[in-house]
Motif scaffolding. Structure first.
Motif, short mmCIF file in Angstrom:
data_model
loop_
_atom_site.label_atom_id
_atom_site.label_comp_id
_atom_site.label_asym_id
_atom_site.label_seq_id
_atom_site.Cartn_x
_atom_site.Cartn_y
_atom_site.Cartn_z
N TRP A 7 -30.66 26.37 -15.42
CA TRP A 7 -31.96 26.77 -14.91
C TRP A 7 -32.84 25.54 -14.65
CZ3 TRP A 7 -36.87 26.47 -17.37
CH2 TRP A 7 -37.90 27.15 -16.68
N VAL A 51 -27.54 41.54 -9.42
CA VAL A 51 -27.01 40.69 -8.34
C VAL A 51 -28.10 40.40 -7.33
CG1 VAL A 51 -25.48 40.74 -6.33
CG2 VAL A 51 -24.59 41.29 -8.60
N GLY A 52 -28.84 41.45 -6.96
CA GLY A 52 -29.93 41.26 -6.01
C GLY A 52 -31.03 40.37 -6.59
N TRP A 53 -31.28 40.57 -7.83
CA TRP A 53 -32.38 39.89 -8.51
C TRP A 53 -32.11 38.39 -8.61
CZ3 TRP A 53 -33.37 39.73 -14.37
CH2 TRP A 53 -34.70 39.33 -14.63
N ILE A 54 -30.87 38.05 -9.06
CA ILE A 54 -30.54 36.63 -9.23
C ILE A 54 -30.24 35.98 -7.89
CG2 ILE A 54 -28.95 34.99 -10.38
CD1 ILE A 54 -28.46 37.12 -12.48
N GLY A 55 -29.75 36.79 -6.96
CA GLY A 55 -29.49 36.26 -5.65
C GLY A 55 -28.11 35.66 -5.48
N VAL A 56 -27.12 36.26 -6.14
CA VAL A 56 -25.74 35.80 -5.96
C VAL A 56 -25.02 36.77 -5.02
CG1 VAL A 56 -25.54 34.57 -8.14
CG2 VAL A 56 -25.06 37.04 -8.04
N PRO A 57 -23.88 36.38 -4.47
CA PRO A 57 -23.17 37.25 -3.53
C PRO A 57 -22.76 38.59 -4.16
CG PRO A 57 -22.24 35.03 -3.54
CD PRO A 57 -23.25 35.07 -4.62
N ASP A 58 -22.69 39.61 -3.31
CA ASP A 58 -22.32 40.95 -3.77
C ASP A 58 -20.93 40.99 -4.41
OD1 ASP A 58 -24.57 42.24 -3.29
OD2 ASP A 58 -23.98 43.05 -1.33
#
Lengths: 472, 482
Positions: free
Chosen positions: B47, B357-364
């Motif tokens: 982080w 996944v959406g929140w952290i922003g990593v691929p689906d």
């Protein structure tokens, strides 16, 4: 003919009655070959032997009772019937040679057997049957220590022979029964002392077996005896009282037979005529061990001394078997002021001493058929002996005996009775001489070594024929 | 007949079982505490790295993957000795031979360092990374290896506090030094991150080392390699330890050669989708690790001790059977409770995967794989617990069977499904762990049903095998350890 002689804890590593009997039997049959099968608790070396093996001994097969820690390999593959057979045997229900065969041949290793669920089920069932909530792990280990020696003796290589002759029941009886079963040969059993009774006494007196387990250990050894009685073709013992015990334990009476000990002809002497002498000479042929109860003999001597009788008691026998006990006896003689009356001469040539005695004494609390009594009788000397083993049968004769008494029988541990009878013998020399003569005649008629050997020879021959002759 | 006596023998004289139980539990599971700290530290550093605008994604990934490799391969090296040494040390404690433990530590340390050095030198020769980076990573790799070893001994000695503080302080220093670096340096790189992290780990190492010195005041260096004989005595423990750890990582190893793989700095194979998913999935089973220790320590341990106590100290059969029933039902309840609690967490994680996944922003794709690997992690946690339980009951055969199945099925299913591509990642792992979970459960049920029989029969299943490792230990003792 080759005979397998199964011996437990005795010949050729321990001296004593059974061992010398064995040595005599082997020497008397030079034409027969004997293979010694010696069951021992621990390893024995050639230098441990107490006897020189006669030339007709083909070899010694050792069977050891202790566990060697073999690897648990293999599994039991028994059907329901096999399991039932072995189960009944383990539960001490009835003799069953089929079970022995299974335990010997169909168990891959004793470890595998004790690790099997079959064994586990049996322990639990037996525990439920006979225990009232005692320690289960102790019970489990008792079972293991009970059956470990059985599996051990059955799993060691056994020699091929024409006939197996076991000189006791117990583990030796198990081995002989198993050899009969697996080799199809005759099995002769000779029992000197009654094995299961001896074990019973040992167990009841022992402090290392917890009380709740004693009944099972006792039943176990009775069970082994029954197995041997059941398998044996002939059950031989030395005298009538033992034969009755055997029947009582479970020997079928039609198989039982008495073949007494015998004395070599050269030992059966002409009349000894000794009427005139200074002291009354008393002899005792005995190992100095507690079972011979020498102390009663010494107390009797004290009583005689107090009655102002003149006598000399000579105790002949090895002092080194139980040195503590021998020392106690020596001290007792000293403290009683008997040093002029009683002498411990150690191990001597008994035959040379015999002619000097007027009377022989035996105060044992347990005996089989003592060779000493036969030797004394053969030398024409009267006896005072305790009412144990075959003593009474030897001195008074069996039913229909034509010769009359060869001495007196007294109760065990009773010094006064011994003293009284000795005094009587001192006072009636004529009667005493007649007693000696009676004894010699009886030995000459019934207790000759040649007769014993001939009877065993006949049994070997007949049974061998019956089972199909020579094979080895 | 001259006396052939007999005497009753007792094999089990004392309560040996309780001490073994504790040793296994804590070497196997207290790990979760330090693990948690390490993971939080790595997460925080990551982080922090995000906050450094000049640090490239490649540099961040290189740092992350370096740390992961150091952990994975040190764990595999550790697994070769872990269970065997744990057992040996537990036995020494039980036999009141605590003074013989320190030499085992130095012995195990020497073997570990040698093995790690050999392994790392291969990497050193193959990797084109620059000298300083390789040196730093070498120091980190060695440090982690040594930490594992000390961790085993301190757990066995139940010196948990020192362990926890060491990890905490080391972790804070790691974070602190990375933070300082990010503030002071204008152009930080993966090397600086790695250095910062390594400094913290070294601090942890020293903390543990001082704890070791305090725990084992008697420090000889004699017969350091005597523990080798336990490789002869318990080859199954060795196999269980190795198979379990390899079973966990074998799916990664295979997928590193599949679709979507990346080679970092010409040195590390990596699959950003699968490896990330696995990393997060293992975080979800932390509750199990904590709950299990509590369950064993409190409710189960009492019943377990009663059962073996009755056997060893002369209980009657009906008492033993009753204790067995009580123990079995407590164990069943605890396992159900555990599976339920973990099930809730796992289910929550699976359902919320999309949101995170959406929140952290990593691929689906990571979210898809995560659902599968989280299911697998659940089964994996259960497999670990069942393995440990089988070991408590001395069913090494069963534990071995479970872990053979774990490793083989994981490898097999992953290999079979690899050609189907990224959509099927994690499916093989989930299927095989689930199957193994059921097998392990069946084995435990079967074994528990006859546990009293096995306690008694096991004493007769002695193995008299080879002496190869014992001889090697003796030889090493003579050459290198007086």
């Amino acid at each position: 003919m080759r005979i397998g002689l199964v011996l437990e804890g005795s010949y050729p590593y321990v001296s004593g009655g059974v061992s010398s009997w064995t040595q005599t039997l082997i020497e008397a049959m030079p034409e027969v070959s004997f293979e010694i099968i010696s069951i021992q608790p621990t390893e024995k070396r050639p230098e441990d032997m107490k006897y020189a093996l006669p030339a007709n001994v083909s070899g010694i097969t050792h069977l050891y009772l202790t566990d060697v820690g073999e690897r648990a390999k293999g599994r039991l593959k028994w059907g329901a019937e096999d399991e039932q057979n072995v189960s009944d045997w383990l539960m001490l229900k009835s003799p069953n040679r089929q079970a022995l065969r299974l335990l010997g041949k169909e168990v891959p290793s004793s470890q595998a057997f004790f690790a099997s669920e079959f064994f586990w089920r049996n322990v639990k069932a037996a525990y439920a049957e006979e225990m009232n909530g005692g320690s289960f792990i102790d019970y489990f280990w008792m079972w293991q220590s009970m059956y470990t020696p059985i599996l051990r003796v059955l799993h060691q290589p056994l020699p091929k022979v024409d006939l197996v002759h076991s000189v006791s029941t117990g583990y030796a009886g198990v081995v002989a029964s198993y050899m009969k079963e697996t080799q199809g040969i005759p099995f002769i059993l000779t029992e000197h002392g009654i094995y299961s009774r001896e074990r019973e006494e040992e167990i009841l007196q022992s402090y290392w077996i917890p009380a709740p387990y004693k009944p099972r250990w006792v039943r176990f050894f009775h069970h082994l005896s029954r197995e041997a009685y059941n398998a044996a073709d002939e059950i031989i013992t030395l005298f009538e009282r033992n034969r009755e015990y055997q029947e009582w334990i479970g020997a079928p009476s039609e198989k039982t037979k008495i073949i007494a000990n015998g004395i070599a002809d050269r030992q059966i002497q002409a009349t000894v005529d000794r009427t005139e002498h200074d002291f009354f000479q008393i002899g005792a042929i005995v190992r100095l061990v507690p079972i011979k109860d020498l102390k009663t003999m010494i107390y009797a001597a004290k009583i005689l001394q107090e009655r102002h009788r003149l006598f000399k008691l000579t105790i002949m026998g090895p002092l080194d078997e139980d040195e503590e006990y021998a020392e106690e006896c020596r001290l007792l003689i000293e403290q009683s002021g008997l040093t002029d009356y009683v002498e411990l001469v150690g191990k001597v040539d008994v035959q040379a001493y015999l002619p000097t005695f007027d009377l022989l004494l035996l105060t044992s609390i347990s005996e089989g058929q003592p060779l000493a009594i036969l030797e004394g009788m053969a030398a024409g000397i009267p006896w005072v002996a305790t009412d144990v083993g075959a003593c009474s049968e030897l001195l008074y004769g069996r039913e229909d005996d034509p010769f009359g008494p060869a001495g007196f029988i007294v109760p065990p541990v009773h010094p006064e009775a011994v003293a009284d009878k000795v005094e009587w013998m001192m006072d009636y020399p004529q009667e005493r001489m007649r007693f000696g003569k009676n004894g010699r005649e009886r030995v000459r008629q019934y207790y000759r070594l040649q007769q014993v050997v001939d009877r065993y020879k006949a049994i070997y021959e007949t049974r061998r024929e019956q089972y199909g002759g020579h094979r080895v | 007949m001259a006396g052939i006596g007999f005497k009753l023998q007792k094999l089990f004289q004392e309560d040996y079982y309780s001490s073994r139980l504790k040793a296994y539990t804590f070497s196997g599971l207290v790990t979760s505490g330090p693990w948690l700290i390490v993971i939080l530290v790595v997460g925080t550093i990551q982080w922090l790295a995000f906050q450094m605008p000049t640090l490239s994604l490649a540099e961040r990934t290189l740092f992350m993957i370096s740390v992961s490799y150091a952990f994975i391969f040190s764990q595999i090296l550790f697994s070769f000795q872990q269970l065997v040494v744990t057992r040996y040390v537990a036995d020494l404690f039980y036999e009141k031979k605590a003074h013989e433990i320190f030499p085992v530590f130095t012995g195990m340390l020497k073997v570990t360092i040698l093995a790690a050095a050999i392994l790392y030198s291969i990497f050193w020769m193959l990797s084109p990374l620059d000298f300083l980076y390789k040196l730093t990573l070498f120091v980190l790799f060695m440090t982690i290896n040594v930490i594992w070893v000390m961790f085993l001994f301190l757990s066995a000695a139940k010196y948990y506090q020192a362990v926890a503080y060491s990890f905490l302080v080391g972790g804070l220093i790691s974070i602190g030094s990375v933070y300082v670096i990010s503030r002071l340096m204008t152009d930080p790189s993966s090397l600086e991150l790695l250095l910062g992290f390594t400094v913290g780990m070294i601090v942890t190492l020293f903390g543990l080392f001082f704890a070791m010195l305090r725990t084992f005041p008697l420090r000889y260096a004699v017969k350091e390699f005597s523990y080798f004989k336990y490789f002869d005595r318990y080859p199954d423990l060795f196999a269980i330890g190795v198979l379990y750890v390899l079973g966990i990582w074998v799916t990664n190893f295979i997928i590193w050669f599949g679709e979507g793989r990346v080679i970092i700095a010409d040195s590390f194979l990596f699959n950003p989708y699968y490896d990330t998913a696995i990393f997060w999935s293992y975080l979800t089973i932390i509750p199990t690790q904590l709950l299990f220790v509590v369950a064993v320590e409190t409710r189960f341990y009492e019943r377990y001790r009663t059962f073996y106590g009755l056997i060893n100290y002369g209980g009657a059969l009906h008492q033993i059977e009753k204790a067995k029933q009580t123990m079995t039902s407590v164990l069943k309840n605890e396992l159900i409770r555990l599976a339920r609690s973990q099930g809730v967490v796992t289910l929550f994680a699976i359902l919320m995967a999309g949101v995170f996944v959406g929140w952290i922003g990593v691929p689906d794709e990571i979210g898809q794989i995560f659902r599968m690997t989280t299911l697998a992690a659940f089964a994996n946690a259960m497999i670990l617990i069942l393995t440990l339980l089988l070991l408590y009951f001395e069913d090494r055969r069963g534990a071995l069977f479970v872990n053979i199945s774990f490793f083989t099925l994981n490898a097999l299913f992953t290999l079979l499904l690899l050609p189907r591509g990224i959509d099927w990642y994690g499916v093989g792992f989930a299927v095989s762990t689930t199957i193994t979970f059921f097998l392990a459960g069946l084995r435990l049920i079967y074994y528990m049903g006859k546990v009293d029989y096995y306690v008694f029969a096991a004493a007769n299943r002695r193995k008299l095998g080879t002496e190869r490792f014992s001889q090697m230990g003796t030889l090493l003792n003579r050459r290198f350890s007086r």
